[in-house]
Structures are given as structure tokens and as C-alpha cells.
Write an enzyme that holds these catalytic residues in place. Sequence first.
Site, short mmCIF file in Angstrom:
data_model
loop_
_atom_site.label_atom_id
_atom_site.label_comp_id
_atom_site.label_asym_id
_atom_site.label_seq_id
_atom_site.Cartn_x
_atom_site.Cartn_y
_atom_site.Cartn_z
CG ASN A 119 62.31 35.51 -23.70
OD1 ASN A 119 62.24 35.95 -22.50
ND2 ASN A 119 60.96 35.13 -24.24
CE LYS A 151 60.16 31.38 -23.80
NZ LYS A 151 59.10 31.08 -24.37
CG HIS A 168 57.29 36.40 -25.74
ND1 HIS A 168 56.57 35.51 -25.33
CD2 HIS A 168 58.39 36.09 -26.19
CE1 HIS A 168 57.19 34.48 -25.76
NE2 HIS A 168 58.30 34.67 -26.19
CD GLU A 222 55.98 32.41 -23.41
OE1 GLU A 222 56.68 32.97 -22.62
OE2 GLU A 222 56.70 31.64 -24.18
CD GLU A 261 59.29 34.99 -30.51
OE1 GLU A 261 60.73 34.61 -30.34
OE2 GLU A 261 58.70 35.13 -29.50
N GLY A 274 58.76 27.04 -28.15
CA GLY A 274 58.73 26.36 -27.06
C GLY A 274 58.19 24.83 -27.50
CB SER A 327 61.62 25.54 -31.92
OG SER A 327 60.90 25.50 -31.09
C1 PEP Z 1 60.73 32.84 -27.16
O1 PEP Z 1 60.29 32.64 -25.96
O2 PEP Z 1 60.48 34.00 -27.46
C2 PEP Z 1 61.09 31.48 -27.88
C3 PEP Z 1 61.15 31.73 -29.21
O3 PEP Z 1 61.03 30.54 -27.35
P1 PEP Z 1 61.85 29.14 -27.80
O4 PEP Z 1 63.26 29.50 -28.38
O5 PEP Z 1 62.01 28.09 -26.56
O6 PEP Z 1 60.85 28.61 -29.04
#
Ligand code: PEP
Length: 249
Positions: free
Chosen positions: A9, A11, A94, A96, A166, A172, A212
Site C-alpha cells: 500500500n 498510500k 483502510h 486512514e 490491520e 505505521g 508494521s
Molecule cells: C498499511 O498502510 O496498511 C500498513 C499496514 O502500513 P505499515 O506497514 O506502514 O504499518
Amino acid sequence: MRKPIIAGNWKMFKTVSEAVAFVSDVKGKAEIDGVESVICAPFTNLPALVEAVKGTSIKIGAQNLHWEDSGAYTGEISGAMLKDLGVTHVIIGHSERRQYFAETDETVNKKVHAALKHGLVPIVCVGEKLEEREAGETKNVCKVQTEAAFAGLSAEQAAGVVIAYEPIWAIGTGKSSTAEDANEVIAYIRSVVAGLYGQSTADAVRIQYGGSVKPNNVREYLQQSDIDGALVGGASLDPASYIQLVEGA
Ligand code: PEP
């Protein structure tokens, strides 16, 4: 057997030239038999990426779509438009987008229907906030979000959905759920799907972990019984790291 799926992803990162350079770095390397490798990029990159991955097994996904095919929705992109470009996957809901763009369980459901209507694989994100985890609400939050996302889908449609578990506190932040904890929640989400459609559909649905994930921990997750891949933000931006993620799967 469920095919593991690694989805990057990106972003709101990478210009078109950066995106195309990334593909030339990972071509032939982030392509492993038996692993689905998907790059979910900003809309502006999608046409160039679809062109750049031609002849490879890498797939291209979007990070959002609108539920209508067309209409007076300034700034939006439809499933029909994505399909027309050659995009195959789309991230939906997501955290976000739920947090900053008022996405709700209801709009997530409409978007899942729209994606499937156009033959796009929806990657539906579910997961709890830190305070929900601390209140012991993790499984309940995932159940509510999963049931809402699947509302009105047939068993056949449901089997083609990818879920990304998630935990929001792990996105992040460098803090990740342990592989065992993530597996427990993911097995629970699978049981929720079984409750809706029966065990054979639940066994077909792929459920990723996200939060992460890095080259050095991806294997731990993928070795778990119920984890079928990873949705990766930060660590998917660097070509070498993305290759290692796919190899790790
Ligand atoms: C994500 O954006 O879905 C995500 C899991 O980000 P990160 O791997 O940076 O934690």
C-alpha cells in the site's frame, strides 16, 4: 490451499517516474510462483504501472473507489474506470480512509459490491483502535466490520474477497501485533465468515495481516495457520524491501 498475497500500500507516495522505476527494479524478483504480488498505488500512477508490469505476474491495485459507475461525484474514481485501466485489486476501508475521510461500514459495503461487480478483488481492511483493544473489544470490532463489509454478498462473491486485519495501533507505528495474536484474531475473523457462509467459503477467503510488517518479520506471520499474506505500507516503498517481502511469503 489459499494462495498467499503480499500487497504493497503505497498510500500518497511516488510520482509516475518513481513508480515506473520501482517496477523495473522489482521485475523478475518480486515474482515468486505461488505468491500473489500486488502494488496498490495512487490513482495517478495506475496507467503507467499497468503498462510497466505487462509480461510479469505483478498485479496493480488502487487504494479506493466510488460505489457508483459514473455520476456527479467530483474527485471520485469508479470501479468501471479502474477495470478499464487494467487494475485488478482495490483496497477498501483502510483505517486512514475511515479516520480521515469519513468512510463507514456502510460505504465500505457499497464499495465491496462495486468492486466485485467490475471483477476487481476487494482488499477489505478491518481492525481495532488502541482503546478498543485495551477494552477487550478487538474481536467484536472485527466481527461488526466484517459482517458489515460482507452484507448482501453471495457465498461465491464472498470467497473472492481478501480481508486485511490491520490493528490500527500497529499501522505505521513500528509496533506490530505478535504473530500469534494476529493469527488468533484472523482465525476468529475466519469463523465469522464461516458463520455467514459456512466453512468451505471461510476456508477459501484469504486474510492478510497488516501493521508494521517488514522483511525481517514477514515470515513469522506467514507461518501462522490462518494468515494468508500481508498488507504492507512503509516497507513496500523500497524495491529491495518489497522483493524480500514477496520472497518471505
Ligand atoms: C498499511 O498502510 O496498511 C500498513 C499496514 O502500513 P505499515 O506497514 O506502514 O504499518
